[in-house]
Design a protein around this motif. Sequence first.
Motif, short mmCIF file in Angstrom:
data_model
loop_
_atom_site.label_atom_id
_atom_site.label_comp_id
_atom_site.label_asym_id
_atom_site.label_seq_id
_atom_site.Cartn_x
_atom_site.Cartn_y
_atom_site.Cartn_z
N ALA A 1 -8.86 -8.69 2.62
CA ALA A 1 -9.12 -9.71 1.60
C ALA A 1 -10.05 -10.78 2.17
N ASP B 1 -8.72 -13.26 -1.88
CA ASP B 1 -9.37 -12.47 -2.93
C ASP B 1 -9.43 -11.03 -2.42
N THR B 2 -8.68 -10.15 -3.10
CA THR B 2 -8.66 -8.76 -2.63
C THR B 2 -9.74 -7.90 -3.30
#
Length: 160
Positions: free
Chosen positions: A107, A120-121
């Motif tokens: 991420a 934020d993946t």
Amino acid sequence: MKIENNTVVSFHYQLREVGGDYTEDSTNGDPMLYLHGHRGILPGLEDAMLGRSIGDKFTVALPPEDAYGPRNDAAVQRVPLKHLINEPRPRVGQIVTVNTRNGKVRATVVKVGRFNVDIDTNHPLAGKSLEFDVEILQIREATMDEVSHRHAHGPGGHQH
Ligand code: ZN
């Protein structure tokens, strides 16, 4: 010999994010190696490889849906700092590995708090249009092992 299903292809590429900063250049290291027809590389790139020969040079433009897909806004989430692996002090923009219920995921750090971190993946290139400059270096028949494993063996491919 031309690229078709169950050939092993080695190639160099230079990747650009269209209208952006991101670039990647395989000529700094081993060429990429992949087994054609098994989705071991981006589908849009693989489709452009079919029928090419050794020495071919070409450019492939991929919209997000043929590259890393659209961005998913739900992929931004807040997790405890301690869920980051080997990163007690992450920085914004850094790529980290996170322990989740679904196992380890990569991420991008969006925001760092005292006890939590927003990650934020999405793939860093999700939602981006990409352009690849490709040069085909070698093409060979896959071995039976490679076909049964569904990937290429050797430097630049799987080594196990
Ligand atoms: Zn294998």
